[in-house]
Every structure is written in structure tokens, then in C-alpha cells.
Design an enzyme around this catalytic site. Structure first.
Site, PDB file in Angstrom:
ATOM      1  N   HIS A 198      33.544  23.681  14.305  1.00 12.26           N
ATOM      2  CA  HIS A 198      33.952  24.114  12.965  1.00 12.26           C
ATOM      3  C   HIS A 198      35.282  23.481  12.557  1.00 12.26           C
ATOM      4  O   HIS A 198      35.414  22.884  11.482  1.00 12.26           O
ATOM      5  CB  HIS A 198      34.048  25.642  12.965  1.00 12.26           C
ATOM      6  CG  HIS A 198      34.225  26.265  11.621  1.00 12.26           C
ATOM      7  ND1 HIS A 198      35.465  26.517  11.078  1.00 12.26           N
ATOM      8  CD2 HIS A 198      33.325  26.723  10.725  1.00 12.26           C
ATOM      9  CE1 HIS A 198      35.320  27.100   9.905  1.00 12.26           C
ATOM     10  NE2 HIS A 198      34.028  27.235   9.653  1.00 12.26           N
ATOM     11  N   ASP A 236      42.095  27.305  12.710  1.00 11.81           N
ATOM     12  CA  ASP A 236      40.642  27.283  12.828  1.00 11.81           C
ATOM     13  C   ASP A 236      40.251  27.357  14.301  1.00 11.81           C
ATOM     14  O   ASP A 236      40.925  28.008  15.098  1.00 11.81           O
ATOM     15  CB  ASP A 236      40.097  26.018  12.153  1.00 11.81           C
ATOM     16  CG  ASP A 236      38.698  26.188  11.603  1.00 11.81           C
ATOM     17  OD1 ASP A 236      37.756  26.244  12.410  1.00 11.81           O
ATOM     18  OD2 ASP A 236      38.549  26.256  10.372  1.00 11.81           O
ATOM     19  N   SER A 262      33.853  27.267   3.997  1.00 12.68           N
ATOM     20  CA  SER A 262      34.679  26.587   4.998  1.00 12.68           C
ATOM     21  C   SER A 262      34.806  25.101   4.702  1.00 12.68           C
ATOM     22  O   SER A 262      35.835  24.486   4.987  1.00 12.68           O
ATOM     23  CB  SER A 262      34.072  26.747   6.392  1.00 12.68           C
ATOM     24  OG  SER A 262      34.378  27.982   6.954  1.00 12.68           O
TER      25      SER A 262
END
Length: 569
Positions: free
Chosen positions: A216, A176, A506
Site C-alpha cells: 500500500h 502509511d 488512498s
């Protein structure tokens, strides 16, 4: 993304208003309305020297010849150990020479991949009021829906049960944007990492100059392994210990491949997958993807599956066909459901869709201090609100000014360069553009009025960490009340927080990765194929009976999977 670097270069002059309070077309924005010198986007690697990135595949490991590529003039970036291939930057001449070299069976362009969070603004049906989290405030609604607390805290007393599976002994590799190494929720879970963007052993979500990323990867990591009883900064009205992950005993391997703009090269993702295997990862979690397939990508993920790693990837947020690598048969593809366990309309679908998990309004860790909790009050009356993600903390008490849909920098009736709180109607204009337009007219804070009152407040996000003003979304009913008091002083406060609620496949993917870690930790002798079978077989069916392309096998269930494992010899 990263529009604010360009905005920082605009020439600003004194604002001029007509008799209705609108900016005159010939005038520019208020002085200092957007800071000068904002950083420009990271320059993509590419064509400065005429070279482009390619994936070079060989017939066998013994024929991979990095020195030959260098001899021809190419620049080798990585050599893979699990598949016979390498990634290199090649000029057209070098590409042609390498294509006919012994052992080379194919050369394909390196492809972009992207973070799969922050979909387009979800339709009103998704915006339900947030559920109560049960007996323990750290247990998010999503955590309860996948049955994680029922596995390791059966009596809901806030203490991990002795001997219960928590993911202990299982390594989850998160491919990620990296993570925040200082977040209290993640310090204990972090095991090791590598930064494939900058090529070092510090996979932190920021540039070499310290510019923060989106958070994220930190959000994904918290969904998997946030610790029970950690002391992050939650902000007012939020439980002081934050959240707990699905598998709080799991260890995290962090492979940073997404840059601070949320963009990755497939070649780096394959390098990360290779690294995860060498580190002994049981599970790889990828909340990223792209629309274009790649033969080498398919081979690499097949190899990871054959070597015993369970690879889990996000389905995608376009509402259409599955993204890659989720579309590959060797990958467990995860879609998103909302608070009612209905498929989120943005969640991609297709024949390889395997499982569903919570992906709407999911609360988890974020880069420390970059989340925010909002408070809005007018005349002593508090109004329901939620901070826009990526808006800064701060406090403003200013007159409320109607800016309509803020589709241009001339819509705020009564704007003043001395500052005001912009009242903005949500529209098809991007939030970043809306905020930019009102800031150019002198706004020092902003409120976004939700268009309908079907449940709670949406988790809306700006495009980047631009030099924004404090901003929050308010409910439709609060918006109506506020609009009736235009010109009155309104208090807008955004308190810093280490947590944020975000939406996307996600967010669904790490729920499944965490459940897989729980099951695997109960019986470490299981194979990846057996863990996958248990998750699929015990899933809660959604939609039409049986597997279908919109819901896969259904909602992942931790306790049901472990109950099924209990019937095995």
C-alpha cells in the site's frame, strides 16, 4: 484479512466427487490443495496482561510526566513533542490512578486506523477502458488529468524541462505501511524513515520475519515520486520504464504505522506526525483513517497545521461520511474520481471534503515482484484479462471447469484433484473465499468472469498474500467465449511485475500531495495555507457550481495552480 493462516490448519483428505463432479458433503478437499503451516495473523497488542492502550493528555508540556506513569506501573510507548501527551498501556488500576494525577486533563482509548485502499468491488460504471497515456507511456491517465506533465514536460518529449518545478526541495512525509527500499522507482526519492510498528529505522513494508505487506505505502509513494526512466520489471505489454510520479523531484520521508494487515494505532500515527514535523516535512500524506473521532487527534493535527505543515488525508471508501483524520478542519480531505472525472461511488463525502483526484484503476509501484501481468489463451486465441492483485505469478495449462459462483467447496462440475482451471462467476462472495473454495476442489488456476462489459477490466484484489493459485479476471465477452469451451485446455500465465493498478481514495490522496509539492517547489517561500489556497482556487469544478459535499472544490489541477501563482507578486 489474513484468512489463509486459518486455512492452513484445516485437515485435508482425499477428495471424493459425486457423479456430477461435485465434492461430496462428507468429504474434505484434495490433498495439498492449501499448504499446511501458513503463517497466522500478527497478534494484536492488547489484553494478555490486562493492559490496554490509552492516549494521555496533559495541560502543558511542562506537566507531561512519563516517569510517573511508569511508577504507577504503566508502560509508556511514546511521548509527543508537539502536543502535551503520551501513549501508554495501562491496567484499570493504573488508569484510575493516572486520571487523578496532577497535570492530566484527559485519558482516551487509543483507536484503530486502517489503510484506505481496495474498496468493495466498484459498480460497473467505474470499469471504463483505460485511457491512452498520451505521448509518453510512463504518463498514467491520472497523471495527465492532474496536469503534472504539463508542468514539467510541456512538449511531451519524455524529458524533464529545464527549470520546471518537479517538487525538488520539498519533503513529503508518507504515513502509511512503509515502502519497498529496493524498488527502482523509489530509491532516488527516499530520504529517511522510521518504523513505528517495529521501532527501528527500517520502514520497510514487511514483518520482522520477512513476510511482505500489501505494498500500500509503496503504491502511494510511486504516485507521488516515481522516477522518470526507471527500470522496474513491468511485465509483458507494459512500458519498460514503468510509471512516473506527480512530483518526481520531491524527497520522501517514510513513516511506517500500518502493519502487514493494514491496521495501525492512532497513537503511532500521532507519533509519526510528530516525527514528520521534526524532520522538516512540508507535506504529510495519509492514505488511512477510521470512523471514530479523537480529541487528541484533533489537537495534534491542528498543531501540525499551525506549525506550517500541509496535511492531506484520504476521505475514505465506504461512500458515507468522511473518515478521520480527513474529517478534521485542519486536514485537506481528498476524494476519488474515476476515468471520466466523475465521483467514484465508494468515495466518502462531507462538508470538509476539499479536493478530488484520480482514484480508480491507478497504476503505480508495488513491492518488487508481487504485482502480475496476466495472459489467458485458449486454442491459440488470446483473451483480455487482468491479474488479481496478490495472486502469485505462474503458468498453468489445464482443462477449464465451471465452478459457478464458487460459494462453497462443492460447486466445480468436473473437478479433479489432478488440477484444472476454475471458471468463476463474480458474485457477492469475497474473491478470497471463492478462490479458497475452488482450490480445495483441486483448482491450480482460476479465471473470474466479469459480470458486465461496460468498458475495461476491474482491478480486483485478494485479501492477503495467501497461498493462492494464479488467478485473473476476464472480460464478460471473453468469459462467454471461454464458457462455451468448458473442458478444453486453457493457458493461464501470470508474469511477475513491480507495478499494479489499484483503486481507492488512498490512490487519490498522493495525487494531491504531489501537486502540492510541485506548487511549493516553484516558490519555496510559500506557506502551507497559501499552497492550499492555490490548489483549492484552481481546482476544476465538478458537480454543482462551487464547493459541494460530494466533490469539494473539484479536481486538483497542477498547471492551473501554478498559472495562478504566476499572477501573484
Amino acid at each position: 484479512m489474513m484468512r489463509w493462516g486459518l486455512l492452513g490448519l484445516l485437515t485435508l483428505s482425499a477428495c471424493g466427487l459425486d457423479d456430477t463432479g461435485n465434492l461430496l458433503p462428507s468429504e474434505q478437499a484434495c490433498p495439498g490443495a492449501t499448504p499446511h503451516g501458513a503463517p497466522l495473523p500478527e497478534a494484536p497488542q492488547g489484553l494478555a496482561d490486562g493492559r490496554e492502550r490509552f492516549l494521555v493528555r496533559y495541560a502543558a508540556a511542562s506537566t507531561v510526566d512519563a516517569p510517573q506513569v511508569s511508577f504507577l506501573g504503566g508502560q509508556v510507548r511514546s511521548v509527543y513533542q508537539q502536543v502535551p501527551a503520551l501513549v501508554a498501556r495501562l491496567s484499570p488500576r493504573e488508569h484510575a490512578a493516572l486520571a487523578s494525577a496532577p497535570g492530566v486533563v484527559g485519558i482516551e482509548p487509543d483507536l484503530p486506523r486502517y489503510a484506505l485502499g481496495w474498496p468493495a468491488v466498484p459498480p460497473p460504471a467505474l470499469l471504463r477502458a483505460r485511457s491512452r497515456t498520451g505521448h509518453v507511456d510512463e504518463y498514467t491517465p491520472g497523471l495527465n488529468r492532474v496536469q503534472a506533465p504539463a508542468v514539467w514536460d510541456a512538449d511531451h518529449n519524455g524529458v524533464l524541462d529545464d527549470g520546471a518545478p518537479t517538487g525538488e526541495g520539498i519533503k513529503v512525509c508518507i504515513i502509511d505501511s512503509g515502502m519497498d527500499p529496493g524498488h527502482p522507482e523509489l530509491k532516488e526519492a527516499y530520504l529517511d524513515g522510521w518504523d513505528f510498528v517495529e521501532g527501528d529505522a527500517e520502514p520497510w513494508d514487511r514483518t520482522a520475519q520477512g513476510q511482505p505487506g500489501s505494498g500500500h505505502g509503496t503504491h502511494v509513494a510511486g504516485i507521488i515520486a516515481a522516477q522518470l526512466g526507471s527500470d522496474g520489471q513491468p511485465g509483458p505489454g507494459v512500458h519498460r520504464h514503468g510509471v512516473v510520479g506527480v512530483a518526481p523531484g520531491a524527497k520522501l520521508l517514510i513513516a511506517r504505522v500500518l502493519n502487514t494487515e493494514g491496521r495501525a494505532w492512532l497513537g503511532d500515527i500521532l507519533s509519526a506526525l510528530d516525527w514528520c514535523q521534526r524532520q522538516g516535512a512540508h507535506i504529510a500524506s495519509l492514505s488511512l483513517g477510521g470512523p471514530q473521532p479523537s480529541p487528541l487527534e484533533q489537537a495534534a493535527f491542528q498543531t501540525a497545521e499551525a506549525h506550517g505543515m500541509l496535511v492531506i488525508a484520504a476521505a475514505g471508501n465506504s461512500g458515507g461520511a468522511l473518515e478521520y483524520p480527513a474529517a478534521l478542519p485542519s486536514v485537506l480531505a481528498v476524494g476519488a474520481v474515476d476515468a471520466d472525472s466523475a465521483r467514484a461511488p465508494f468515495s466518502c463525502q462531507g462538508g470538509n471534503l476539499t479536493l478530488m483526484a484520480p482514484g480508480v484503476d491507478v497504476r503505480s509501484s508495488i513491492l518488487t515482484g508481487t504485482g502480475a501481468v496476466s495472459e489467458v489463451a485458449l486454442g491459440g486465441t488470446a483473451h483480455a484479462s487482468r491479474a488479481l492483485f496478490m495472486a502469485p505469478s505462474g503458468h498453468q495449462t489445464r482443462p477449464l471447469v465451471d465452478c459457478g459462483e464458487a460459494h462453497t467447496a462443492r460447486t466445480c462440475r468436473g473437478a479433479t484433484c489432478e488440477g484444472f482451471v476454475a471458471y468463476i462467476q463474480r458474485s457477492t462472495v469475497s474473491l478470497s473465499d471463492q478462490l479458497t473454495h475452488v482450490m480445495r476442489q483441486g483448482a491450480t488456476a482460476a479465471l473470474i468472469a466479469n459480470t458486465r462489459d461496460e468498458g475495461g477490466l476491474p482491478d480486483l484484489a485478494l485479501d492477503d498474500w495467501g497461498p493462492w493459485v494464479p488467478a485473473a479476471v476476464v472480460s464478460h465477452s471473453s468469459g462467454v467465449q471461454l464458457r462455451q469451451r468448458l473442458g478444453a485446455e486453457v493457458d493461464v500465465t501470470l508474469h511477475p511485475s513491480d507495478y499494479a493498478s489499484l483503486t481507492g481514495t488512498s490512490m487519490a490522496t498522493p495525487h494531491v500531495a504531489g501537486v502540492a509539492a510541485l506548487v511549493w517547489s516553484r516558490r519555496p517561500s510559500l506557506t502551507a495555507a497559501q499552497v492550499r489556497y492555490l490548489l483549492v482556487s484552481a481546482a476544476k469544478d465538478l458537480g454543482p457550481p462551487g464547493k459541494d459535499p460530494e466533490h469539494g472544490h473539484g479536481l486538483v489541477q497542477a498547471k492551473a495552480s501554478l498559472d495562478m501563482l504566476g499572477t501573484w507578486p
